[in-house]
Motif scaffolding. Structure first.
Motif, mmCIF file in Angstrom:
data_model
loop_
_atom_site.group_PDB
_atom_site.id
_atom_site.type_symbol
_atom_site.label_atom_id
_atom_site.label_comp_id
_atom_site.label_asym_id
_atom_site.label_seq_id
_atom_site.Cartn_x
_atom_site.Cartn_y
_atom_site.Cartn_z
ATOM 1 N N VAL A 57 1.042 -1.367 0.073
ATOM 2 C CA VAL A 57 -0.185 -0.090 -0.017
ATOM 3 C C VAL A 57 1.167 1.349 0.258
ATOM 4 C CG1 VAL A 57 -1.639 -1.097 1.122
ATOM 5 C CG2 VAL A 57 -0.074 -0.388 2.529
ATOM 6 N N GLN A 58 0.240 2.429 -0.603
ATOM 7 C CA GLN A 58 0.813 3.403 -0.634
ATOM 8 C C GLN A 58 0.323 4.484 0.571
ATOM 9 O OE1 GLN A 58 -0.251 4.193 -4.655
ATOM 10 N NE2 GLN A 58 2.510 5.209 -4.327
ATOM 11 N N LEU A 59 0.758 5.508 1.405
ATOM 12 C CA LEU A 59 0.211 5.888 2.286
ATOM 13 C C LEU A 59 0.280 7.215 2.523
ATOM 14 C CD1 LEU A 59 1.748 3.574 5.384
ATOM 15 C CD2 LEU A 59 -0.333 3.645 4.577
ATOM 16 N N ASN A 60 -0.640 8.344 2.630
ATOM 17 C CA ASN A 60 -0.657 9.141 2.560
ATOM 18 C C ASN A 60 0.639 10.649 3.603
ATOM 19 O OD1 ASN A 60 -2.942 9.894 0.534
ATOM 20 N ND2 ASN A 60 -4.806 9.884 2.911
ATOM 21 N N GLU A 61 0.381 9.492 4.228
ATOM 22 C CA GLU A 61 1.893 10.058 5.457
ATOM 23 C C GLU A 61 3.468 10.015 5.252
ATOM 24 O OE1 GLU A 61 2.471 6.724 9.176
ATOM 25 O OE2 GLU A 61 0.026 8.037 8.820
ATOM 26 N N ALA A 62 3.234 9.342 4.168
ATOM 27 C CA ALA A 62 4.798 9.300 3.514
ATOM 28 C C ALA A 62 5.101 8.569 2.286
ATOM 29 C CB ALA A 62 5.305 8.070 4.441
ATOM 30 N N PRO A 63 6.063 9.179 1.668
ATOM 31 C CA PRO A 63 6.231 8.047 0.336
ATOM 32 C C PRO A 63 6.747 6.746 0.074
ATOM 33 C CG PRO A 63 8.174 9.887 1.361
ATOM 34 C CD PRO A 63 6.955 9.589 2.164
ATOM 35 N N GLY A 64 6.357 6.285 -1.043
ATOM 36 C CA GLY A 64 7.067 4.640 -1.296
ATOM 37 C C GLY A 64 6.297 3.902 -0.656
ATOM 38 N N VAL A 65 6.262 3.078 -0.529
ATOM 39 C CA VAL A 65 5.274 2.285 -0.811
ATOM 40 C C VAL A 65 5.565 1.213 0.643
ATOM 41 C CG1 VAL A 65 4.364 -0.091 -2.188
ATOM 42 C CG2 VAL A 65 4.515 1.145 -3.235
ATOM 43 N N PHE A 66 4.812 0.831 1.607
ATOM 44 C CA PHE A 66 4.705 -0.266 2.483
ATOM 45 C C PHE A 66 3.756 -2.042 1.853
ATOM 46 C CE2 PHE A 66 4.805 3.885 3.850
ATOM 47 C CZ PHE A 66 5.751 4.511 4.761
ATOM 48 N N MET A 67 5.032 -2.531 2.771
ATOM 49 C CA MET A 67 4.279 -4.276 2.412
ATOM 50 C C MET A 67 3.562 -3.869 4.011
ATOM 51 S SD MET A 67 5.519 -7.886 3.479
ATOM 52 C CE MET A 67 6.655 -8.348 1.863
ATOM 53 N N PHE A 68 2.165 -4.061 4.060
ATOM 54 C CA PHE A 68 0.706 -4.342 4.744
ATOM 55 C C PHE A 68 0.157 -6.350 5.310
ATOM 56 C CE2 PHE A 68 -3.269 -5.216 4.780
ATOM 57 C CZ PHE A 68 -3.746 -5.443 5.855
ATOM 58 N N GLN A 69 0.720 -6.375 6.818
ATOM 59 C CA GLN A 69 0.006 -6.817 6.964
ATOM 60 C C GLN A 69 -0.775 -7.204 8.558
ATOM 61 O OE1 GLN A 69 2.202 -10.119 6.575
ATOM 62 N NE2 GLN A 69 3.317 -9.357 4.481
ATOM 63 N N TYR A 70 -1.280 -8.288 8.677
ATOM 64 C CA TYR A 70 -3.139 -7.876 9.304
ATOM 65 C C TYR A 70 -2.546 -9.648 10.304
ATOM 66 C CZ TYR A 70 -7.156 -6.826 10.927
ATOM 67 O OH TYR A 70 -8.493 -6.289 11.992
ATOM 68 N N ALA A 71 -3.177 -9.721 11.205
ATOM 69 C CA ALA A 71 -3.360 -11.080 11.636
ATOM 70 C C ALA A 71 -4.456 -10.719 13.303
ATOM 71 C CB ALA A 71 -1.994 -11.832 12.072
ATOM 72 N N TYR A 72 -5.291 -10.863 13.655
ATOM 73 C CA TYR A 72 -6.644 -11.049 14.444
ATOM 74 C C TYR A 72 -6.013 -9.288 14.962
ATOM 75 C CZ TYR A 72 -4.384 -15.377 13.846
ATOM 76 O OH TYR A 72 -4.640 -16.975 13.213
ATOM 77 N N GLY A 73 -6.903 -8.852 13.886
ATOM 78 C CA GLY A 73 -7.076 -7.523 14.960
ATOM 79 C C GLY A 73 -5.830 -6.199 14.481
#
Length: 303
Positions: A246-262
């Motif tokens: 994902v790209q985020l408004n708060e910082a340049p570049g691309v971030f790996m997003f991980q989500y588990a159990y909330g």
């Protein structure tokens, strides 16, 4: 390598790959993901042979592909070891079946079945649907090594109960309680596979029995991280695993997003590689159209 969705298999794999590289060993990776795009393979260092099986589970819809992918690794590279990271919905015995196909049996020796168990999920597994509960228990039961991960998420009494419970299912396996999948690689690599292990097990087809569904959506605009995290808590259906770029408004570049159990986590990706922003969600009773519409709306929110 088995373990339910979000247990920490990819983190463990990255630790083992790093250790193997330090020892100068040549390794290959066979990676299976339920989604249409590969996310977890971004953990694998460059110049490491990788075979991917996407949009299906080793134990059902693409089982026949496992032997073929292993054959390709064996034929095309001189390797000291091959690590298989199965999707969280796979049964370890089905993966083992693929590793003993007649086309490759002469060149393959199964070293160990490793299962990663999320300590909190195991303790609360009775809250899950019976089929999912059974799969989690059998992933631990048929392992040579059980990596009991995320022990920092449970209190001491729950940890003791969890350890005893796993021992009841698997009295002979090596049990390694850890956080962040930080095992001693030598303990794992010195383990021998128990070939006499009982091989009958509950059938666990992803769609017919577990009712797990995968949602994949490409993204074309940056997201507001705070709004996105709030949205994750309101997702329709039950999400066991989320991942993507994902790209985020708060910082340049691309971030790996991980989500588990909330719990969401964002890690900045390397600037040397190109990433297509995408979200992958795995769970049951997912309302695909509603999730798609909400994700579209999120991409137009700017704070």
């Amino acid at each position: 390598m088995s373990g339910f969705l979000g247990s920490g298999k990819s983190t463990l794999l990255s630790h083992l790959i790093e250790y193997e590289k330090q020892q100068g060993r040549r390794i290959g990776i066979l990676m299976n993901e339920l989604g249409e795009v590969s996310i977890d393979s971004s953990f694998v260092p460059e110049n490491t042979p990788v075979q991917e099986m996407l949009n299906g589970c080793i134990c059902c819809s693409i089982q026949g592909e496992l032997s073929s992918k292993l054959y390709q690794l064996l034929e095309n590279y001189e390797l000291d070891a091959i690590y298989i990271e199965a999707t969280g919905a796979a049964h370890p015995m089905d993966v083992l079946d693929g590793c003993t196909h007649l086309s490759i049996i002469a060149g393959v020796k199964v070293k160990a079945i490793i299962t990663v168990v999320d300590a909190k999920l195991w303790h609360n597994r009775s809250e899950m649907k019976p089929r999912l509960n059974k799969l989690i228990e059998e992933q631990a039961k048929y392992a040579d090594v059980v990596v009991l991960n995320k022990i920092d998420t449970v209190v001491e009494d729950d940890f003791e109960q969890t350890s005893v419970s796993i021992r009841e299912f698997n009295p002979g396996g090596l049990l390694l309680p850890v956080t962040n999948a930080a095992i001693d690689p030598l303990l794992v690599l010195s383990t021998k596979h128990n070939q006499s292990i009982f091989t009958e097990h509950t059938e666990s087809h992803v769609d017919r029995h577990l009712h797990l569904r995968t949602f994949t959506q490409q993204l074309f605009r940056p997201l507001d991280r705070i709004v996105f995290e709030k949205w994750l808590k309101t997702l329709p259906g039950r999400v066991f695993r989320g991942k993507g770029f994902v790209q985020l408004n708060e910082a340049p570049g691309v971030f790996m997003f991980q989500y588990a159990y909330g719990e969401p986590m964002f890690t900045r990706c390397s600037l040397n590689k190109s990433y297509q922003p995408v979200i992958v969600l795995i769970g049951d009773e997912l309302d695909h159209e509603r999730i798609r519409e909400q994700l579209l709306e999120l991409q137009y929110i700017v704070h």
